[in-house]
Motif scaffolding. Structure first.
Motif, PDB file in Angstrom:
ATOM      1  N   VAL A  76      56.081  -1.171 -35.011  1.00  0.00           N
ATOM      2  CA  VAL A  76      55.083   0.366 -33.958  1.00  0.00           C
ATOM      3  C   VAL A  76      56.220   1.435 -34.075  1.00  0.00           C
ATOM      4  CG1 VAL A  76      53.387  -1.829 -34.123  1.00  0.00           C
ATOM      5  CG2 VAL A  76      54.939  -0.592 -32.668  1.00  0.00           C
ATOM      6  N   ARG A  77      57.423   1.242 -34.375  1.00  0.00           N
ATOM      7  CA  ARG A  77      57.859   2.681 -33.578  1.00  0.00           C
ATOM      8  C   ARG A  77      57.614   3.781 -34.180  1.00  0.00           C
ATOM      9  NH1 ARG A  77      64.294  -0.138 -34.493  1.00  0.00           N
ATOM     10  NH2 ARG A  77      63.028  -0.527 -36.436  1.00  0.00           N
TER      11      ARG A  77
ATOM     12  N   VAL B 297      54.757   4.664 -35.232  1.00  0.00           N
ATOM     13  CA  VAL B 297      53.583   4.971 -34.487  1.00  0.00           C
ATOM     14  C   VAL B 297      53.757   5.648 -33.692  1.00  0.00           C
ATOM     15  CG1 VAL B 297      52.772   4.906 -37.187  1.00  0.00           C
ATOM     16  CG2 VAL B 297      52.570   2.584 -35.352  1.00  0.00           C
ATOM     17  N   THR B 298      54.405   4.762 -32.803  1.00  0.00           N
ATOM     18  CA  THR B 298      54.392   5.061 -31.324  1.00  0.00           C
ATOM     19  C   THR B 298      55.293   6.592 -30.284  1.00  0.00           C
ATOM     20  OG1 THR B 298      54.292   2.150 -31.254  1.00  0.00           O
ATOM     21  CG2 THR B 298      55.341   3.551 -28.763  1.00  0.00           C
ATOM     22  N   ASP B 299      54.083   6.704 -29.643  1.00  0.00           N
ATOM     23  CA  ASP B 299      55.443   7.925 -28.867  1.00  0.00           C
ATOM     24  C   ASP B 299      56.019   7.254 -28.033  1.00  0.00           C
ATOM     25  OD1 ASP B 299      55.351   9.860 -27.628  1.00  0.00           O
ATOM     26  OD2 ASP B 299      53.597  11.452 -27.373  1.00  0.00           O
ATOM     27  N   VAL B 300      57.361   7.604 -28.200  1.00  0.00           N
ATOM     28  CA  VAL B 300      58.442   6.995 -27.656  1.00  0.00           C
ATOM     29  C   VAL B 300      58.291   7.829 -26.098  1.00  0.00           C
ATOM     30  CG1 VAL B 300      59.865   6.252 -29.156  1.00  0.00           C
ATOM     31  CG2 VAL B 300      60.034   8.748 -27.826  1.00  0.00           C
TER      32      VAL B 300
ATOM     33  N   ARG C 269      61.267  10.090 -37.576  1.00  0.00           N
ATOM     34  CA  ARG C 269      60.309   9.229 -37.573  1.00  0.00           C
ATOM     35  C   ARG C 269      60.019   8.508 -39.287  1.00  0.00           C
ATOM     36  NH1 ARG C 269      55.248  10.896 -35.205  1.00  0.00           N
ATOM     37  NH2 ARG C 269      54.359   9.116 -35.054  1.00  0.00           N
TER      38      ARG C 269
ATOM     39  N   THR D 177      51.722   8.801 -22.653  1.00  0.00           N
ATOM     40  CA  THR D 177      51.075   9.525 -22.864  1.00  0.00           C
ATOM     41  C   THR D 177      50.866  10.600 -22.640  1.00  0.00           C
ATOM     42  OG1 THR D 177      49.746   7.436 -23.166  1.00  0.00           O
ATOM     43  CG2 THR D 177      48.991   9.556 -22.668  1.00  0.00           C
TER      44      THR D 177
END
Length: 466
Positions: A94-95, A97-100, A426, A103
């Motif tokens: 899920v890298r 689509v994940t906010d590294v 990404r 939030t």
């Protein structure tokens, strides 16, 4: 030290105390806890309330606080190491689509994300549609597997491709549709050709299905047909995922001269084209481009669209349009996955898109997004001259810009200055050919916020250079 952090420390201390007690044992009184841990009575009250909510203690007015029956079990840390062997190596990546960076705070100006800001959503029309849908006598009945007849007909009409409602399968949004299409067409280990760059959610869905994304380069007119043909020949792929209209992230529209070539190349390879038309209702002026589906006579195209982007994040209604055995397979996957999409949401979506308010919203939204695209591009050109915006798109939600240095570093530094941007790496299935940044112009509350966000990027760039 803040009172909040003191409460957390006290909760942790009490958990340790409870671990050494038996069920039914009485905890020290509030006065004893105040003296032992040097905290105030309010801190003790909050800590006890947290533990009671967790089920670790029970309070008895006039008697005190006691260890609950399951406190000792909860205090143990479960040993789940065995699951590593049982799950083998089938991870879900899920890298992309994940906010590294975590939030964003409420004060962060959003030049990131794929949804409209609430100020651009048709909230009143959505609420009215939901209210009307809720009055239906059968709104809580089971929905047809393929979707409500009226909603399927509406999706067919939106394409302008001459398809019928019988060719439509209603889905729980565009992402669900992509996952369903990928699993229906290809199997684990198979290659899937994708534009480079492309939508990260498609890369995540393909990888979750066990597929191997293989990049095919774009230029200013879309995917290069000769390289697409080479990729089919080299990989033996039977699937090409593309976004011919308002491509995410670049905003490119596939040139008319290449449309037939792309379909011809896919037919020659005996392959499907998954056409993601997420931007069908996001054109900035005039009618959106004609979908590839409209030129498909052999069932080559599996078409994906959604109401989520032009509507609201929780309007999780999309559609797959296809003909032949591939549609039967996708319907079979629907039956296995979840039987049908929740009827109340389908009924509300149908009420929305068949009301005059929907057409007004689409027109108003297109004008607003066009103004924002121009304003953001102008602000970047004026204040960030070392950045290069590839184009001002005719639709969609994003600008694609080449940055002067590491896009990942810029995205991380920007957060510290109160603005969120998306690093371009990404969006690539393989190595990124440069430092790109995607800038969203539909996620801020108002037009002036875009200029302020760019000013923050300038301060970020200046501060990073010091």
């Amino acid at each position: 030290m803040s009172d909040g952090s003191t409460s957390v420390e006290l909760v942790n201390s009490l958990r340790g105390l409870i671990a050494g007690l038996a069920a039914g044992d009485r905890l020290p009184s509030s006065r004893e806890l105040i003296q032992r841990f040097h905290v105030g009575p309010g801190t003790v009250s909050r800590a006890i309330a947290v533990l009671a909510a967790e089920g670790a203690v029970v309070t008895r007015p006039g008697s005190g606080t006691f260890v609950a029956q399951r406190a000792r079990l909860d205090a143990r840390v479960a040993n789940t190491a065995w699951q590593t062997v049982a799950l083998t190596d089938r991870t879900v990546d899920v890298r992309s689509v994940t906010d590294v960076f975590g939030t964003p705070s409420e004060s962060t100006l959003m030049l990131d994300g794929g949804y409209l800001h609430r100020s651009l959503q048709p909230v009143r029309a959505l609420n009215a549609a939901l209210t009307r849908a809720g009055r239906g006598p059968d709104v809580w009945d089971r929905a047809p597997t393929a979707g409500l007849t009226g909603l399927r007909a509406a999706f067919a009409a939106f394409t302008g491709a001459g398809v019928s409602g019988s060719d439509v399968l209603v889905t729980g949004g565009g992402q669900s549709a992509l996952s369903m299409a990928f699993r229906a067409i290809a199997g684990p280990g198979d290659p899937v050709l994708v534009e480079s760059p492309t939508y990260p959610g498609a890369l995540a869905a393909a990888r979750a299905a066990g597929l191997r994304p293989v990049p095919v380069p774009l230029d200013d007119e879309g995917v290069l047909p000769d390289l697409l043909a080479e990729a089919f020949a080299m990989t033996g792929a039977r699937l090409f995922y593309c976004q011919p209209a308002f491509h995410n992230p670049t905003g490119t529209v596939l040139a008319a001269s290449r449309r037939a070539q792309v379909l011809d190349v896919a037919r020659a390879a005996g392959a499907f084209v998954v056409e993601d038309d997420f931007g069908r209702h996001l054109g900035h002026a005039g009618a959106p481009p004609r979908p590839l589906l409209a030129d498909d006579r052999d069932g080559t195209v599996v078409y994906v669209t959604s109401l989520t982007k032009p509507g609201a994040p929780s309007l999780r209604i999309g559609a797959l349009i296809a003909r032949g055995p591939v549609m039967e397979r996708m319907r079979a996957i629907r039956r296995v996955d979840d039987f049908f999409v929740a009827r109340p949401l389908q009924e509300a979506a149908l009420e929305l898109v068949t009301s005059p308010a929907w057409e007004r919203h689409v027109r108003t939204l297109g004008t607003a997004l066009g103004e924002r695209a121009v304003a953001l591009a102008a602000a970047v050109a004026r204040d960030l001259p070392s950045w290069t915006v590839t184009r001002v798109p005719a639709g969609g939600l994003h600008l694609w810009a080449r940055a002067p240095s590491s896009a990942v570093r810029i995205a991380g530094a920007a957060r510290r200055y109160g603005v969120a941007v998306s690093a371009g790496d990404r969006y690539f299935a393989a190595e990124a050919p440069g430092d790109y940044v995607r800038l969203t112009f539909g996620a801020t509350a108002a037009l002036p916020d875009l200029a302020e966000a760019v000013r923050r990027l300038v301060r970020c760039q200046d501060g990073d250079a010091d």
